[in-house]
Design an enzyme around this catalytic site. Structure first.
Site, mmCIF file in Angstrom:
data_model
loop_
_atom_site.group_PDB
_atom_site.id
_atom_site.type_symbol
_atom_site.label_atom_id
_atom_site.label_comp_id
_atom_site.label_asym_id
_atom_site.label_seq_id
_atom_site.Cartn_x
_atom_site.Cartn_y
_atom_site.Cartn_z
ATOM 1 N N ASN A 66 12.879 -6.778 47.221
ATOM 2 C CA ASN A 66 13.177 -7.139 45.820
ATOM 3 C C ASN A 66 12.156 -6.556 44.836
ATOM 4 O O ASN A 66 11.803 -7.170 43.837
ATOM 5 C CB ASN A 66 13.296 -8.665 45.630
ATOM 6 C CG ASN A 66 13.844 -9.080 44.254
ATOM 7 O OD1 ASN A 66 13.455 -10.101 43.705
ATOM 8 N ND2 ASN A 66 14.740 -8.304 43.684
ATOM 9 N N CYS A 109 18.000 -6.795 48.375
ATOM 10 C CA CYS A 109 17.436 -5.780 49.275
ATOM 11 C C CYS A 109 16.347 -6.453 50.116
ATOM 12 O O CYS A 109 16.323 -7.683 50.222
ATOM 13 C CB CYS A 109 16.914 -4.564 48.500
ATOM 14 S SG CYS A 109 15.525 -4.876 47.398
ATOM 15 N N ASP A 117 16.054 2.980 51.444
ATOM 16 C CA ASP A 117 14.838 2.378 50.897
ATOM 17 C C ASP A 117 13.909 3.496 50.409
ATOM 18 O O ASP A 117 13.480 4.333 51.199
ATOM 19 C CB ASP A 117 14.170 1.567 52.020
ATOM 20 C CG ASP A 117 13.008 0.747 51.507
ATOM 21 O OD1 ASP A 117 12.578 0.967 50.351
ATOM 22 O OD2 ASP A 117 12.534 -0.111 52.266
ATOM 23 N N CYS A 132 12.099 -2.646 44.769
ATOM 24 C CA CYS A 132 12.559 -1.265 44.520
ATOM 25 C C CYS A 132 14.053 -1.197 44.188
ATOM 26 O O CYS A 132 14.431 -0.879 43.061
ATOM 27 C CB CYS A 132 12.270 -0.372 45.724
ATOM 28 S SG CYS A 132 10.510 -0.181 46.064
ATOM 29 N N ARG A 133 14.922 -1.470 45.165
ATOM 30 C CA ARG A 133 16.355 -1.221 44.980
ATOM 31 C C ARG A 133 17.083 -2.329 44.224
ATOM 32 O O ARG A 133 17.816 -2.054 43.258
ATOM 33 C CB ARG A 133 17.038 -1.015 46.341
ATOM 34 C CG ARG A 133 16.626 0.276 47.027
ATOM 35 C CD ARG A 133 17.036 0.289 48.487
ATOM 36 N NE ARG A 133 16.298 -0.714 49.265
ATOM 37 C CZ ARG A 133 16.511 -0.977 50.538
ATOM 38 N NH1 ARG A 133 17.455 -0.330 51.184
ATOM 39 N NH2 ARG A 133 15.778 -1.885 51.166
ATOM 40 N N SER A 134 16.940 -3.591 44.662
ATOM 41 C CA SER A 134 17.739 -4.637 44.004
ATOM 42 C C SER A 134 17.332 -4.882 42.545
ATOM 43 O O SER A 134 18.203 -5.223 41.732
ATOM 44 C CB SER A 134 17.766 -5.935 44.825
ATOM 45 O OG SER A 134 16.487 -6.439 45.054
HETATM 46 P P1 4NP Z 1 13.112 -2.663 48.528
HETATM 47 O O1 4NP Z 1 11.941 -1.757 49.134
HETATM 48 O O2 4NP Z 1 13.717 -3.411 49.685
HETATM 49 O O3 4NP Z 1 14.069 -1.648 47.960
HETATM 50 O O4 4NP Z 1 12.491 -3.548 47.500
HETATM 51 C C1 4NP Z 1 10.872 -2.325 49.838
HETATM 52 C C2 4NP Z 1 9.737 -2.697 49.174
HETATM 53 C C3 4NP Z 1 8.674 -3.241 49.863
HETATM 54 C C4 4NP Z 1 8.765 -3.413 51.221
HETATM 55 C C5 4NP Z 1 9.913 -3.046 51.894
HETATM 56 C C6 4NP Z 1 10.955 -2.497 51.203
HETATM 57 N N1 4NP Z 1 7.676 -3.946 51.928
HETATM 58 O O5 4NP Z 1 7.727 -3.988 53.175
HETATM 59 O O6 4NP Z 1 6.700 -4.390 51.313
#
Ligand code: 4NP
Length: 145
Positions: free
Chosen positions: A10, A7, A117, A12-14
Protein backbone atom coordinates in the site's frame (compact mmCIF):
# COMPACT_ATOMS: atom_id res chain seq x y z
CA UNK A 1 -20.14 3.00 -5.43
CA UNK A 2 -17.28 2.23 -3.06
CA UNK A 3 -14.08 0.82 -4.52
CA UNK A 4 -11.04 -0.54 -2.69
CA UNK A 5 -7.63 -0.97 -4.34
CA UNK A 6 -5.29 -3.52 -2.72
CA UNK A 7 -1.60 -4.38 -3.18
CA UNK A 8 1.12 -5.77 -0.91
CA UNK A 9 2.66 -2.69 0.69
CA UNK A 10 0.00 0.00 0.00
CA UNK A 11 2.78 2.43 -0.87
CA UNK A 12 3.42 1.90 -4.61
CA UNK A 13 0.62 0.40 -6.73
CA UNK A 14 -2.65 0.67 -4.78
CA UNK A 15 -2.09 4.35 -3.86
CA UNK A 16 -1.70 5.05 -7.59
CA UNK A 17 -4.85 3.03 -8.29
CA UNK A 18 -6.78 4.91 -5.59
CA UNK A 19 -5.59 8.30 -6.86
CA UNK A 20 -6.24 7.54 -10.51
CA UNK A 21 -9.69 6.01 -9.97
CA UNK A 22 -10.77 8.85 -7.64
CA UNK A 23 -9.48 11.39 -10.18
CA UNK A 24 -11.38 9.76 -13.07
CA UNK A 25 -14.54 9.43 -10.97
CA UNK A 26 -14.38 13.11 -9.95
CA UNK A 27 -13.67 14.17 -13.53
CA UNK A 28 -16.67 12.22 -14.82
CA UNK A 29 -18.95 13.14 -11.90
CA UNK A 30 -19.53 9.51 -10.93
CA UNK A 31 -19.51 10.18 -7.18
CA UNK A 32 -17.48 7.08 -6.39
CA UNK A 33 -15.53 6.75 -3.16
CA UNK A 34 -12.14 5.10 -3.59
CA UNK A 35 -9.73 3.86 -0.92
CA UNK A 36 -6.67 1.61 -0.84
CA UNK A 37 -5.00 -0.85 1.53
CA UNK A 38 -2.13 -3.35 1.69
CA UNK A 39 -2.06 -6.96 2.80
CA UNK A 40 1.31 -6.31 4.51
CA UNK A 41 1.78 -3.99 7.49
CA UNK A 42 5.39 -2.77 7.04
CA UNK A 43 4.46 0.77 6.00
CA UNK A 44 1.29 1.47 7.99
CA UNK A 45 0.87 5.18 8.72
CA UNK A 46 3.31 6.23 6.00
CA UNK A 47 2.69 8.31 2.89
CA UNK A 48 2.99 6.60 -0.51
CA UNK A 49 6.45 5.89 -1.97
CA UNK A 50 7.93 9.15 -3.30
CA UNK A 51 8.32 7.57 -6.76
CA UNK A 52 4.57 6.88 -6.90
CA UNK A 53 3.83 10.41 -5.69
CA UNK A 54 6.05 11.78 -8.46
CA UNK A 55 4.59 9.59 -11.22
CA UNK A 56 1.07 10.60 -10.18
CA UNK A 57 1.99 14.28 -9.97
CA UNK A 58 3.42 14.10 -13.50
CA UNK A 59 -0.10 13.19 -14.63
CA UNK A 60 -1.94 15.76 -12.52
CA UNK A 61 -2.96 13.37 -9.74
CA UNK A 62 -2.10 14.19 -6.09
CA UNK A 63 -1.66 11.11 -3.90
CA UNK A 64 0.67 12.73 -1.36
CA UNK A 65 -1.97 12.96 1.41
CA UNK A 66 -2.79 9.24 1.40
CA UNK A 67 -1.89 7.20 4.49
CA UNK A 68 -0.95 3.52 4.31
CA UNK A 69 -3.25 1.06 6.06
CA UNK A 70 -3.64 -2.69 6.16
CA UNK A 71 -6.50 -4.63 4.51
CA UNK A 72 -9.07 -5.80 7.09
CA UNK A 73 -11.95 -8.27 6.93
CA UNK A 74 -14.54 -5.49 7.44
CA UNK A 75 -13.46 -4.06 4.07
CA UNK A 76 -15.60 -6.81 2.53
CA UNK A 77 -18.64 -5.17 4.17
CA UNK A 78 -17.67 -1.61 3.38
CA UNK A 79 -16.78 -1.87 -0.32
CA UNK A 80 -18.72 -2.91 -3.43
CA UNK A 81 -15.64 -3.92 -5.41
CA UNK A 82 -12.12 -4.84 -4.32
CA UNK A 83 -9.42 -4.72 -7.01
CA UNK A 84 -6.02 -6.34 -6.45
CA UNK A 85 -2.82 -5.92 -8.46
CA UNK A 86 -1.44 -9.45 -8.77
CA UNK A 87 -2.13 -13.11 -8.04
CA UNK A 88 -0.43 -13.03 -4.69
CA UNK A 89 -2.65 -10.12 -3.56
CA UNK A 90 -5.60 -12.09 -4.91
CA UNK A 91 -4.90 -15.16 -2.80
CA UNK A 92 -4.08 -13.06 0.27
CA UNK A 93 -7.41 -11.25 0.05
CA UNK A 94 -9.46 -14.32 -0.91
CA UNK A 95 -7.98 -16.18 2.06
CA UNK A 96 -9.68 -13.62 4.30
CA UNK A 97 -13.10 -13.92 2.63
CA UNK A 98 -15.79 -15.33 4.93
CA UNK A 99 -18.20 -16.45 2.23
CA UNK A 100 -19.02 -16.29 -1.50
CA UNK A 101 -20.43 -12.77 -1.21
CA UNK A 102 -17.06 -11.55 0.05
CA UNK A 103 -15.11 -13.50 -2.57
CA UNK A 104 -17.26 -12.29 -5.46
CA UNK A 105 -16.27 -8.69 -4.72
CA UNK A 106 -12.61 -9.43 -5.46
CA UNK A 107 -10.91 -9.33 -8.85
CA UNK A 108 -7.63 -8.35 -10.46
CA UNK A 109 -7.54 -4.74 -11.69
CA UNK A 110 -6.37 -5.84 -15.15
CA UNK A 111 -8.48 -8.98 -15.39
CA UNK A 112 -6.11 -11.83 -16.25
CA UNK A 113 -3.01 -9.59 -16.37
CA UNK A 114 -1.01 -8.42 -13.36
CA UNK A 115 0.25 -5.00 -12.33
CA UNK A 116 3.93 -5.77 -11.56
CA UNK A 117 5.45 -4.54 -8.29
CA UNK A 118 7.68 -1.55 -9.19
CA UNK A 119 9.28 -1.32 -5.71
CA UNK A 120 12.76 -2.49 -6.81
CA UNK A 121 12.89 -0.69 -10.16
CA UNK A 122 12.64 3.11 -10.39
CA UNK A 123 11.90 2.86 -14.12
CA UNK A 124 8.74 0.82 -13.60
CA UNK A 125 6.68 3.57 -11.97
CA UNK A 126 5.78 5.36 -15.20
CA UNK A 127 4.69 2.17 -17.07
CA UNK A 128 2.83 1.01 -13.95
CA UNK A 129 0.95 4.32 -13.87
CA UNK A 130 -0.18 3.75 -17.47
CA UNK A 131 -1.20 0.13 -16.82
CA UNK A 132 -3.27 1.16 -13.80
CA UNK A 133 -4.84 4.10 -15.65
CA UNK A 134 -5.90 1.81 -18.53
CA UNK A 135 -7.31 -0.69 -16.02
CA UNK A 136 -9.30 2.00 -14.20
CA UNK A 137 -10.76 3.32 -17.44
CA UNK A 138 -11.83 -0.18 -18.47
CA UNK A 139 -13.48 -0.75 -15.08
CA UNK A 140 -15.41 2.52 -15.31
CA UNK A 141 -16.62 1.55 -18.76
CA UNK A 142 -17.74 -1.83 -17.49
CA UNK A 143 -19.45 -0.61 -14.31
CA UNK A 144 -21.07 2.51 -15.68
CA UNK A 145 -22.56 1.05 -18.87
P1 4NP B 1 3.31 -2.21 -3.40
O1 4NP B 1 4.90 -2.39 -3.43
O2 4NP B 1 2.74 -3.54 -3.01
O3 4NP B 1 2.98 -1.85 -4.82
O4 4NP B 1 3.02 -1.12 -2.42
C1 4NP B 1 5.61 -2.81 -2.30
C2 4NP B 1 6.10 -1.88 -1.42
C3 4NP B 1 6.82 -2.29 -0.31
C4 4NP B 1 7.02 -3.63 -0.09
C5 4NP B 1 6.52 -4.57 -0.97
C6 4NP B 1 5.83 -4.15 -2.07
N1 4NP B 1 7.77 -4.05 1.02
O5 4NP B 1 8.05 -5.26 1.15
O6 4NP B 1 8.11 -3.22 1.88
Amino acid sequence: MKILMVCLGNICRSPLAEGIMQHLSDEQGLGWEVDSAGTGNWHVGEAPDRRSIRAARNHGVDISKQVCRVFRRSDFDEFDHIFVMDKSNLSNVLNMARNDTDAQKVSMLLGDKIVPDPYYDDNQFEPVFTLIEDGCKAIIKRLVE
